[in-house]
Every structure is written in structure tokens, then in C-alpha cells.
Design an enzyme around this catalytic site. Structure first.
Site, PDB file in Angstrom:
ATOM      1  CG  HIS A   3      -1.697  -1.242   1.424  1.00  0.00           C
ATOM      2  ND1 HIS A   3      -2.905  -1.504   0.841  1.00  0.00           N
ATOM      3  CD2 HIS A   3      -1.370  -2.348   2.137  1.00  0.00           C
ATOM      4  CE1 HIS A   3      -3.314  -2.725   1.202  1.00  0.00           C
ATOM      5  NE2 HIS A   3      -2.389  -3.256   1.984  1.00  0.00           N
ATOM      6  CB  SER A  19      12.354  23.141 -14.770  1.00  0.00           C
ATOM      7  OG  SER A  19      11.537  24.285 -14.872  1.00  0.00           O
ATOM      8  CE  LYS A  47      10.783  19.739 -10.840  1.00  0.00           C
ATOM      9  NZ  LYS A  47       9.547  20.197 -11.470  1.00  0.00           N
ATOM     10  CD  GLU A  57       8.449  12.504 -15.391  1.00  0.00           C
ATOM     11  OE1 GLU A  57       7.591  13.075 -14.719  1.00  0.00           O
ATOM     12  OE2 GLU A  57       9.369  13.128 -15.950  1.00  0.00           O
TER      13      GLU A  57
END
Ligand code: ARG
Length: 472
Positions: free
Chosen positions: A163, A284, A290, A297
Site C-alpha cells: 500500500h 526545467s 529541478k 516518465e
């Protein structure tokens, strides 16, 4: 200028007809994408021509010119000098027309006893077998990368999750070998679907077979097929092998997407378990701090297109009456895109895994903070005669106490623990350590470092044993 095909029938009807035909020609053509099958098409044609010569349908002289012509055409294609024509619809007719252009009448004899229906079914099977070998090699590279990392991280402790809540300590090596198992099954699925696709359609001709005394076994042997397709109607029409391949691909992508998700999570500030090499990330344009995990991804994102292709292919075949229908031409773009996607994603992962930086201290801290040895304390109590349900309750109180005092379970003073259960002794410390916990799980399939090292060695042998059968 308006597109004449958009206009209704009109006084310039002759011209309209011509334009409509041009549109339909372009609409029905597949050469834009099926030219990818050129090498397999030529291989199949040469094997077919040799067989025709063996049974006396083609003279040896014709065979020699056909072989030389097809070999020269392959070179033209590979050197980018071949002129593909949409008017000739597909890869098969383009190559055949060029052959006749080059060698004359012998070229017109090649298509004897054959149809594009059995030709295309043969080409796609040959192509898939070639592709399977390349993809298998990519899977093997990735699997070796995982095994190497797993062995090096056999004793690295991290929280195992259920979980997405810290559950019990596991070793990072064990976690990586879980990915190995998934890929090993994917690899077996690939081999399995290729073994089923490994049969020769040629000889089925358009649908009913041919009246020439053909030698299908000889063609199958020459092209490296394991068998000859047993039913001509089935051979030209079903694309279940393309669906099976795409199903394998979809399951593999599902696995890679889960793996990607973990890499994204682990490399986040919140987890901080790993560091992805700069080469696999981008920054970024606005936020200077970043470092984004673009590669995992993107792999996660590309999973969607492969799932979509599987659905497209299933729907393509659904309700098609026997035998060949033009619908089948639509199998190629989903198949080719699936293959390209797998190549890219497997390569990305194979490059990325060895370049991951592991932050062992962060993993260990997270395991401690999650009270992941609570089950070990319960098992300790059970070994001393406490029924498991009571032990569960006692440990629950110990965790609440540790949490309230912001202490690790192992740091709770012994007298506090003894107040919860008198059976607890000094030796409980060992049980409460992360290393003690993982070391205790030393059975087959367990997370103990000694088992992980052993599993890594076995995994290498399994990679060798699982090689795709080489045929052709
Ligand atoms: N381009 C076609 C395909 O990919 C080849 C077979 C065409 N056969 C036919 N009878 N129209 O399926």
C-alpha cells in the site's frame, strides 16, 4: 485549390474519376509503411523461385536472373536508390515490378503459384522472427544489468512496501531481482509466441492453395520455419500471432511502467533513495533546482500506445470472415510502432540501470522510521510462547510508544519493552535491527543477503538457459 475528391459528381466527370482513383490508390496503398518488410520479402521470393525451379516450373536460367535481380534490388533499397511507387500499392508489387523492369520476362514468372496473401503472411512472420532475436538480446542486456546491480546491493536494506506504506525491511538487491523475474517471464512469453508463429504460409496462395506440385517443406526449411501451415485458409487470414506478440509487448510495457513509477518515486525528494544520472534527466526552463526523471516518465507514458495497439489489433481481427481481407493490411502500423517502442524503452532501461546512484543511508533511514521490524518483534514473542494475535497487540503498543517518543523500535529501553511483555530479554535487540530482520529471511525466495547473492548467480544461468531458439 480545392481537392477534387471532395466535390460531388460534376460535368468534369472524366477528370473526377481519375482524381478519385488517385485518392483511392493512395488510401489503399501500404508501401509507405510495409517497405520495412523488403528484406524478408526478397528472402521469401528467392526461396519461392528456387522451389519453382526444383519442381521444373521455372528454368534454371530464369532462376539465376531472378536471384541476381532480387539481390540487386535489395542493394538498391539499402543504398536508398530504389524508387517506391504508391501506384504499385505495396512492397510486394514494388519489388516485383522493379524485377521485371530489370530482368524482363523472367520477372513476370516469379509470382507463379503464389499470391500476395500468402506472401505478406510469410513476410510478417519472417520479420517478427528477426525482430524477436533483437528484442531478446535487448531483454538479456537489461536482465544482466539488473542482476549485476542486485548482487552489488545484496545487503543494502530498504523498506519494503505494501500500500506504499513501509512494511518490512527488504534488501535492494531482492527488490531488483523482483524486476528480473517479471522480465524473465516476459522473455519466455516472447519465445513462446514466436514458436507458435514459426510456420510457413507460402503455398496457401490466395486462399485455396495452388495446382502446382509445390514443395512447401523445402521452402520452410530454406526460410528457417519450423513447420508448414496446415490449413491454407487459416494461413493467409489469421493475424493472431501479431496479436500475441503485441500482448507480450503490452505486458512487458506494463512491467516497465511499474518499474518507471518506482524510479520516479525513488528519485523524488520525498524518497531520495536513488539518483538518476544527469544524462537521463532534463531540467526545467523556469525552476532552476529541478532535475526531472524524463526517461522513466516517458517509458511510463509510452505504455499507453502499446496497450492501444493491442486493442486495435484485436478489433481489427474481430468478426473478419475467412479468408484474407484487406483489413489485414492495418496490422502493420500498430505492429511496427510496438516494435519501435519496445526497442526504445528496453534500450533506455538497459542504459539507465547501471547509471543509477544508490543512496543507501536514505534507504536505511526510511526503513528505521517506518518501524519495519515490528513483525520481527511479534515473531520473537511467538517463539517465546505468546499467541500471534496477542503478540500483534503487544507490538502495536510498542510501536505507538516509539512513535510518541520519536524513537526507533530498537532504541526503546528494555524495561519499557518488558513492561509490555515479560518474555522480552536483552536478545530482542538483534531481532529489532534491520540487518537481523533481513538475514532471518534466508529461505528460498527470501530477502536475506546470502539468498540474494545466490539468486543472482542462478539468474545468470537462467538467462543463458532461456535463449530464444535460433532458427533460420
Ligand atoms: N498490402 C497487403 C497487406 O498488407 C498485401 C496483400 C494484398 N492482397 C490482396 N489481395 N489485396 O495485407
Amino acid at each position: 485549390m480545392s481537392d477534387p475528391t471532395d466535390s460531388p459528381a460534376s460535368p468534369w466527370g472524366g477528370r473526377f474519376n481519375e482524381s478519385t482513383d488517385a485518392f483511392v490508390q493512395a488510401f489503399t496503398a501500404s508501401v509507405g509503411f510495409d517497405r520495412r518488410l523488403y528484406a524478408q520479402d526478397i528472402r521469401g521470393s528467392i526461396a519461392h523461385a528456387r522451389m519453382l525451379a526444383r519442381i521444373g516450373v521455372l528454368s534454371n536460367e530464369d532462376l539465376l536472373t531472378i536471384e541476381a535481380g532480387l539481390t540487386a534490388i535489395r542493394q538498391e533499397i539499402e543504398n536508398g536508390r530504389f524508387e517506391w511507387s504508391v501506384a504499385l500499392e505495396d512492397v510486394h508489387m514494388n519489388i516485383e515490378a522493379r524485377l521485371t523492369e530489370r530482368i524482363g520476362v523472367a520477372g513476370k514468372r516469379l509470382h507463379t503459384g503464389r499470391s500476395r496473401n500468402d506472401q505478406v503472411a510469410t513476410d510478417v512472420r519472417l520479420y517478427l522472427k528477426d525482430v524477436a532475436r533483437e528484442l531478446d538480446a535487448r531483454l538479456v542486456t537489461l536482465m544482466h544489468g539488473l542482476v549485476d546491480r542486485a548482487e552489488a546491493e545484496a545487503a543494502t536494506v530498504m523498506p519494503g512496501y505494501t500500500h506504499l506504506q513501509a512494511a518490512q525491511p527488504v534488501t535492494f538487491g531482492h527488490h531488483l531481482l523482483a524486476w528480473f523475474e517479471m522480465l524473465a517471464r516476459d522473455r519466455a512469453r516472447l519465445a513462446d509466441c514466436i514458436a507458435r508463429a514459426d510456420e510457413l504460409p507460402l503455398g496457401a496462395a490466395a486462399l485455396a492453395g495452388t495446382s502446382y506440385p509445390i514443395d512447401r517443406e523445402g521452402v520452410a526449411a530454406e526460410l528457417g520455419f519450423a513447420r508448414v501451415a496446415a490449413n491454407s485458409l487459416d494461413a493467409v487470414s489469421d493475424r493472431d500471432f501479431v496479436i500475441e506478440f503485441t500482448a507480450f509487448a503490452a505486458i512487458l510495457m506494463m512491467h516497465l511502467s511499474r518499474f518507471s513509477e518506482e524510479l520516479v518515486l525513488w528519485s523524488s525528494q520525498a524518497f531520495g533513495f536513488i539518483e538518476l544520472a544527469d544524462a537521463f534527466c532534463t531540467g526545467s526552463s523556469i525552476m532552476p533546482q529541478k532535475k526531472n526523471p524524463d526517461v522513466p516518465e516517458l517509458v511510463r507514458g509510452k505504455t499507453g500506445r502499446v496497450f492501444g495497439h493491442l486493442m486495435a489489433l484485436l478489433t481489427l481481427m474481430k468478426s473478419q470472415p475467412l479468408a484474407y481481407n484487406k483489413d489485414n493490411q492495418e496490422d502493420k502500423e500498430p505492429l511496427f510502432d510496438t516494435i519501435d517502442t519496445l526497442h526504445g524503452c528496453l534500450r533506455a532501461f538497459a542504459d539507465l540501470i547501471p547509471a543509477i546512484g544508490v543512496r543507501r543511508e536514505r534507504m536505511r533511514e526510511a526503513a528505521v522510521a517506518g518501524f519495519t521490524t515490528a513483525t520481527d518483534l511479534a515473531d520473537y514473542l511467538v517463539r517465546r510462547g505468546v499467541p500471534f494475535r496477542d503478540a500483534h497487540a503487544i507490538v502495536g503498543r510498542a510501536v505507538a510508544m516509539a512513535e510518541a517518543e520519536r524513537l526507533d523500535l530498537a532504541a526503546l529501553p528494555l524495561e519499557r519493552l518488558r513492561a509490555l511483555s515479560a518474555v522480552i530479554d536483552e536478545d530482542v535487540r538483534e531481532v529489532l535491527t534491520l540487518d537481523g530482520s533481513v538475514a532471518a529471511r534466508a529461505h528460498y525466495g527470501g530477502t536475506a543477503p546470502v539468498r540474494v547473492r545466490e539468486a543472482a548467480q542462478t539468474a545468470r544461468r537462467r538467462i543463458e538457459a532461456g535463449a530464444l531458439q535460433r532458427s533460420g
